[in-house]
Design an enzyme around this catalytic site. Structure first.
Site, PDB file in Angstrom:
ATOM      1  N   CYS A 195       0.833  -1.207   0.000  1.00 41.93           N
ATOM      2  CA  CYS A 195       0.000   0.000   0.000  1.00 41.93           C
ATOM      3  C   CYS A 195       0.866   1.254   0.000  1.00 41.93           C
ATOM      4  O   CYS A 195       0.483   2.289  -0.538  1.00 41.93           O
ATOM      5  CB  CYS A 195      -0.931   0.002   1.202  1.00 41.93           C
ATOM      6  SG  CYS A 195      -2.266  -1.210   1.101  1.00 41.93           S
ATOM      7  N   CYS A 349      13.698   7.191  -6.467  1.00 40.98           N
ATOM      8  CA  CYS A 349      12.256   6.942  -6.405  1.00 40.98           C
ATOM      9  C   CYS A 349      11.774   7.455  -5.047  1.00 40.98           C
ATOM     10  O   CYS A 349      12.308   8.457  -4.558  1.00 40.98           O
ATOM     11  CB  CYS A 349      11.937   5.460  -6.616  1.00 40.98           C
ATOM     12  SG  CYS A 349      12.701   4.365  -5.392  1.00 40.98           S
TER      13      CYS A 349
END
Length: 390
Positions: A195, A349
């Site tokens: 998630c 990232c």
């Protein structure tokens, strides 16, 4: 249905008032409410799924709730983990959950297990309870919960969520299927994003968690038809429910003992390979990147491999977006090659894992690069707090 000695269970005057709406239901009544009071349920996880199911089980009058969780409340939890509040950020989730449960129902016994569920403690933790509810978010723990429930012959009320989709069922109940009938083999590590990487609609665990609570109450009462043998699929975007039939696989291996589930799911090997890859890969810290940016050097390309919507939330100065998905399908490789054109390549990232994966793919195509350790999350913590953490 469970079979407690109901003669030993009595409701107080306050409980008659509290549960009056249950007591007038023919399917519950006095006997059913006594069954709920006599029941014990262990919830693995007090996060997105655990939050609503714990609240509703406590409100329903479950006599004993056990909570297994070793995490602390984070700001990013509050979008969906409704049992926790802002004042509990940085504190243990199980303490926060217990506080809220007892505020809702002070008659509920709440047992806390501030530990990571493992093959060493799972049977000990689960054995005293009638039902186990799985509110976890990773495959090794789901297999562990399943196998322990099979060994102890306990129902496993299962739920999972991702993005806008969720699923729920009941495993190991009255001869029905278990988790290994749905997933005989675990998916490769990293195939299903967490998630934290893929995101989740905050309302979604409320729907699935309440379904898990409903199934738990039905098992205790011995009423209705449970989801055993049926996998309920929920699509929030299109507001659709679907069902898939599940049957026990006669060729399923017999579960005789608990094993190393990280190893079984390939996590151990994946971590070793990642550690090896990172050891061979050039890295730089966010402080080193800041020094490079401040120097005014223009001999490098700063590559961001996150998704476009993440790039809109926060970005590093001068970074160029080429999502990991584009690099994986090949189209992004050529774009990076054009961008580099003799320059150094520096990739980042959110946390550093996706950029490391991207650099591994690029290396195979003959493009070397440097990974930013900790990604933009580390940049926000160590360099510029004005960059949003998400």
């Amino acid at each position: 249905m469970l079979n407690p000695n109901l003669d030993e269970i009595q409701l107080t005057k306050g409980e008659y008032e509290r549960y009056s709406r249950h007591l007038i239901l023919p399917q519950v009544g006095l006997e059913g409410q006594k069954r709920l009071k006599a029941a014990s349920v262990l919830c693995i996880g007090s996060g997105g799924l655990g939050s609503p199911l714990l609240l509703y089980l406590a409100a329903a009058g479950i006599g004993r709730l056990g909570l297994v969780d070793f995490d602390v409340v984070d700001n990013s939890n509050l979008q969906r983990q409704v049992i926790h509040g802002t004042s509990w950020v940085g504190k243990p989730k199980i303490e926060s959950a217990k506080n809220r449960i007892l505020e809702l129902n002070p008659d509920c016994q709440v047992d806390l297990y501030d530990d990571l569920l493992s093959s060493e403690n799972a049977l000990e933790f689960m054995e005293p309870y009638d039902i186990v509810v799985d509110g976890t978010d990773n495959f090794p723990t789901r297999y562990l919960v399943n196998d322990a429930c099979v060994l102890l012959n306990k129902p496993n009320v299962y739920g999972s969520i991702f993005g806008f989709e969720g699923q729920a069922t009941v495993f190991n109940y009255q001869g029905g299927p278990n988790y290994r009938d749905l997933y005989p083999e675990p998916p490769p590590p990293g195939m299903v994003p967490s998630c934290a990487e893929g995101g989740v609609l905050g309302i979604l665990p409320g729907i699935i968690g309440v379904i898990q609570a409903t199934e738990t109450v039905k098992i205790i009462l011995g009423q209705g038809t449970t989801l055993s043998g049926r996998l309920l699929l929920y699509d929030a975007l299109n507001m659709k429910f679907r069902e898939l039939k599940l049957r026990p696989n006669p060729e399923r291996p017999v579960i005789e003992k608990l094993i190393d589930y990280d190893q079984f799911c390939g996590v151990t090997k994946a971590k070793e390979e990642e550690a090896k890859r990172l050891k061979e890969m050039q890295e730089m810290t966010v402080k080193e990147l800041k020094q490079l940016l401040d120097s005014g050097a223009n001999d490098f390309v700063l590559l961001d491999v996150r998704n476009p919507n993440e790039y809109e939330i926060a970005k590093l100065p001068g970074s160029v977006l080429v999502p990991l998905s584009d690099i994986e399908n090949g189209a992004g490789v050529e774009k990076v090659r054009e961008l580099v054109n003799g320059h150094r390549l520096i990739a980042h990232c959110k946390f550093g894992s996706r950029s490391a994966k991207a650099l591994g793919i690029l290396k195979e195509a003959g493009i070397e690069g440097i990974n930013v350790k900790g990604g933009i999350d580390a940049w926000s913590k160590e360099i510029d707090p004005a960059v949003p953490q998400y």
